[in-house]
Design a protein around this motif. Structure first.
Motif, PDB file in Angstrom:
ATOM      1  N   ASP A 422      -9.437 -22.686  12.083  1.00 15.95           N
ATOM      2  CA  ASP A 422      -9.257 -23.029  10.673  1.00 15.95           C
ATOM      3  C   ASP A 422     -10.534 -23.433   9.943  1.00 15.95           C
ATOM      4  O   ASP A 422     -10.475 -23.979   8.839  1.00 15.95           O
ATOM      5  N   ALA A 423     -11.693 -23.182  10.536  1.00 12.65           N
ATOM      6  CA  ALA A 423     -12.946 -23.604   9.901  1.00 12.65           C
ATOM      7  C   ALA A 423     -13.180 -22.840   8.603  1.00 12.65           C
ATOM      8  O   ALA A 423     -12.906 -21.640   8.501  1.00 12.65           O
ATOM      9  N   ARG A 424     -13.710 -23.564   7.619  1.00 14.16           N
ATOM     10  CA  ARG A 424     -14.093 -22.947   6.346  1.00 14.16           C
ATOM     11  C   ARG A 424     -15.525 -23.363   6.006  1.00 14.16           C
ATOM     12  O   ARG A 424     -15.935 -24.483   6.306  1.00 14.16           O
ATOM     13  N   VAL A 425     -16.237 -22.465   5.373  1.00  5.43           N
ATOM     14  CA  VAL A 425     -17.591 -22.752   4.905  1.00  5.43           C
ATOM     15  C   VAL A 425     -17.622 -22.482   3.412  1.00  5.43           C
ATOM     16  O   VAL A 425     -17.333 -21.357   2.978  1.00  5.43           O
ATOM     17  N   HIS A 560     -23.318 -24.278  18.979  1.00  7.45           N
ATOM     18  CA  HIS A 560     -22.531 -25.003  17.977  1.00  7.45           C
ATOM     19  C   HIS A 560     -23.368 -26.190  17.503  1.00  7.45           C
ATOM     20  O   HIS A 560     -23.144 -27.340  17.874  1.00  7.45           O
ATOM     21  N   ARG A 567     -22.522 -25.443  11.684  1.00  7.36           N
ATOM     22  CA  ARG A 567     -21.589 -25.739  12.773  1.00  7.36           C
ATOM     23  C   ARG A 567     -20.229 -25.090  12.530  1.00  7.36           C
ATOM     24  O   ARG A 567     -19.636 -24.504  13.441  1.00  7.36           O
ATOM     25  N   ASP A 568     -19.730 -25.198  11.307  1.00  5.32           N
ATOM     26  CA  ASP A 568     -18.418 -24.608  11.022  1.00  5.32           C
ATOM     27  C   ASP A 568     -18.450 -23.089  11.136  1.00  5.32           C
ATOM     28  O   ASP A 568     -17.450 -22.468  11.511  1.00  5.32           O
ATOM     29  N   SER A 569     -19.594 -22.484  10.839  1.00  4.05           N
ATOM     30  CA  SER A 569     -19.706 -21.025  10.967  1.00  4.05           C
ATOM     31  C   SER A 569     -19.564 -20.577  12.419  1.00  4.05           C
ATOM     32  O   SER A 569     -19.140 -19.446  12.683  1.00  4.05           O
ATOM     33  N   TYR A 571     -17.871 -22.511  14.782  1.00  5.06           N
ATOM     34  CA  TYR A 571     -16.820 -23.322  15.404  1.00  5.06           C
ATOM     35  C   TYR A 571     -15.886 -22.478  16.270  1.00  5.06           C
ATOM     36  O   TYR A 571     -15.494 -22.890  17.362  1.00  5.06           O
ATOM     37  N   HIS A 572     -15.504 -21.306  15.769  1.00  4.77           N
ATOM     38  CA  HIS A 572     -14.588 -20.431  16.500  1.00  4.77           C
ATOM     39  C   HIS A 572     -15.192 -19.053  16.721  1.00  4.77           C
ATOM     40  O   HIS A 572     -14.474 -18.073  16.896  1.00  4.77           O
TER      41      HIS A 572
END
Length: 647
Positions: A422-425, A560, A567-569, A571-572
């Motif tokens: 669910d990460a967002r940038v 990460h 980091r969020d970019s 994350y997954h």
């Protein structure tokens, strides 16, 4: 429990000792946390961090309590440690540590200055926002011990500076009340009142966040330690300010007794299970009438997806089924339009999750299956049927059953990410996964079968559920196998060249671990494919669990690290997630593949980052350094669950 102990070389090496963190909790979402070195490397570190109305709304109170020993010669030796904005570390008390150990969940430091040996222990009162810090002269003496209290009162996610209001201190018996919020008490209190400017948190600097804050030197406690066995203790508490807690030494012993009881209730087969059972205890909190789960320390609160994914490990593997029953009933009462709320950590209740409710169906099914508690199954049946009905009819964010194949599809506005990835940038999902994600549909099919069984146990007709299950299972077996030799990650995803909702679709065959749930769940839609699992193992598996994306895939990020956006970019996009070791091991076992060596790295990890616990994430590239929260609920829960299944 496993032996977690470090000698003088590890303690005096700041790189090693400042990267290993300890945690003690109060059962309400508050905690004390720091490093083996005694250096505060995070804005979240402190000896009294108080939970608010929700576990995530924490405030830092007592930041540190720095010891200084005056020897018989008159020489004063400071045993604390701080890093300053200049990069200087002063004092450097860790260089005098001869041992640190974590025994029965209580951290203990042992400093040696010649023939003078002093120990410190820290524990929290369970069910109260209260910390006890005990110092004891082990040998040598007589000496004088001063303890300097550095304080603040701020949101745990921020900083406080000297250009703002000066903290308000009011005298109280044996100490002071700070900001009307928490109280300090100990021997021979001397108020001071001075800003310590530019205290630096190196982990926040590494995370691309503001690393500096100012602390208020409120005063010091003092006492003579004349002979071995003499003690000097300090208490700090934020609840019931007028009511002094029991003596600090009594609180430390009470914490030890309770931790032993927690471990005994789990009936561990070995030291690893005992360690994980105690680690699990940190996440089960009672902020109100019902139990809840903290997703991770130090910055997460309650997230329904993490809670339900962790349920079996945290509650059913630890002898806490009664508490689990309370939690499931409480969560059932919060269902809205067939959905659990995702979290309130963001400051408002959000229902932006497609999988949390499906994990809830799984948790209820596992509870009834493993405990025989059919009464709970009967009680929750109306709520569980309402979940299925809402998904068939369609609920928030385009979550609905596709009438053409019975599979679950999802995808609302382009700025939401509804799966666990669910990460967002800058408001844009990194892995939106709009369409029919593989693990979501595995959970949907698993949930339908589990609910059908609960329905039949209650003596009710489950024909409609069985038909819906059969239809979705058949479609799953047809749609998800990919020509590449594994399962598609998402089918019926919007084609990249078209906007959300455009007519053309494509099937995403990026190699990710989400497909493991299609083989691992109790009512999994597919039998394990040995060849696919071997390819997944080769591409994704690391000593700390599976990567979230294969290294040869476009968009793979191996580290990460960096600021929030960086980091969020990642994350997954290749980051390792230890919780995935649960479905990985389950799938391998069902395929008849060897699993005995799959947990070795994670067991070794129990002593190298969040001590006695398991991290949230790790780098996708060797040496797979841990990242994210040092203490993460579903990482602990899934390791404990699959480790117990080895019996």
């Amino acid at each position: 429990m496993i032996d977690i102990r470090f000698g003088p070389q590890a303690c005096a090496d700041l790189t090693a000792s400042a990267s290993r963190e300890w945690l003690v909790t109060d059962g309400r979402g508050g905690y004390a946390m720091g490093t083996v070195a005694g250096l505060r490397t995070r804005r979240y570190h402190g000896l009294l961090v108080v939970a608010g109305p929700t576990p995530a709304s924490r405030r830092v109170g007592l930041a540190s309590l720095d010891p200084a020993v005056t020897l018989p010669s008159g020489t004063q030796v400071r045993l604390g440690a701080h890093e300053w904005a200049s990069g200087t570390v002063d004092p450097r008390g860790f260089e005098l540590l001869e041992r640190f150990d974590l025994t029965d969940g209580v951290p203990r430091w042992r400093w040696r200055i010649g023939d003078v040996v002093i120990e410190r222990e820290i524990a929290m009162a369970y069910g109260r926002s209260c910390v006890a810090v005990v110092h004891r002269l082990v040998s040598g003496g007589p000496v004088r011990l001063d303890l300097s209290a550095a304080c603040t009162w701020r949101d745990a996610h921020g900083e406080r500076r000297a250009d703002g209001p000066t903290p308000r201190l009011e005298p109280a018996a044996g100490g002071a009340v700070v900001e009307g919020a928490f109280r300090l008490a100990g021997p021979d209190w001397t108020p001071e009142g001075q800003w310590w400017l530019g205290v630096r948190h190196r982990e926040e600097a590494a995370r691309g966040l503001h690393p500096d804050e100012d602390l208020w030197y409120a005063g010091r406690f003092s006492g003579a330690l004349d002979e071995p066995g003499a003690e000097l203790s300090v208490l700090a508490w934020a609840d019931e300010l007028a009511e002094e807690p029991p003596p600090a030494t009594a609180l430390v012993e009470a914490a030890r007794r309770r931790h032993r009881a927690v471990v005994a209730a789990a009936k561990p087969a070995d030291a690893v299970e005992a360690t994980l059972a105690l680690a699990a205890d940190a996440f089960v909190v009672r902020p109100g009438a019902a139990p809840d789960v903290v997703a991770g320390y130090p910055w997460f609160g309650a997230w329904s997806r993490d809670t339900m994914t962790s349920y079996e490990g945290l509650f059913l593997c630890t002898g806490r089924a009664d508490e689990g029953r309370e939690l499931l009933r409480a969560y059932a009462a919060t269902l809205s339009e067939g959905m659990l709320a995702n979290t309130a950590d963001t400051g408002r209740v959000e229902h932006n999750t497609v999988d949390a409710t499906l994990w809830f169906l799984h948790a209820v099914s596992r509870h009834v299956t493993l405990t025989g508690d059919t009464d709970l199954g009967d009680e929750l049946l109306p709520a569980l049927h309402a979940v299925v009905e809402a998904h068939v009819a369609g609920t928030r964010y385009g979550i609905r059953v596709d009438p053409t194949d019975g599979l679950l599809t999802q995808g609302g506005p382009p700025d939401v990410a509804l799966t666990w990835m669910d990460a967002r940038v800058y408001g844009v999902p990194v892995t939106p996964r709009t369409g029919k994600p593989v693990e979501v549909n595995a959970l949907w099919i698993n949930g339908l079968a589990g609910l059908a069984e609960l329905t039949e146990l209650a003596g009710r007709d489950a024909t409609a559920l069985r038909e819906l299950h059969a239809r979705a299972s058949g479609a799953f077996g047809t749609r998800f196998p990919a020509p590449a030799g594994w399962l598609h990650d998402v089918v019926d995803a919007p084609a990249p060249a078209y906007p959300l909702g455009g007519a053309p679709h494509h099937d995403d065959d990026l190699l990710r671990p989400n497909q493991l749930l299609a083989w691992s769940l109790p009512y999994a839609p597919l039998e394990p494919d040995e060849a696919a699992l071997r390819r997944i193992t080769e591409a994704l598996f690391t000593p700390l669990g599976p990567r979230s994306l294969a290294p040869d895939s476009p968009g793979f990020v191996g580290r990460h690290r960096g600021g929030p956006a960086e980091r969020d970019s990642g994350y997954h996009q290749g980051t390792v997630w230890p919780w995935l070791v649960g479905p990985f091991v389950d799938a391998a076992r069902r395929a008849g593949l060897p699993t005995d060596d799959l947990l070795v790295g994670l067991v070794g990890h129990l002593g190298e980052y969040g001590l006695g616990s398991v991290s949230e994430t790790a780098d996708g590239l060797a040496p797979h350094a841990a990242t994210g929260c040092p203490f993460q609920a579903w990482s602990v829960a899934e390791l404990l669950r699959v480790h117990r299944q080895r019996r």
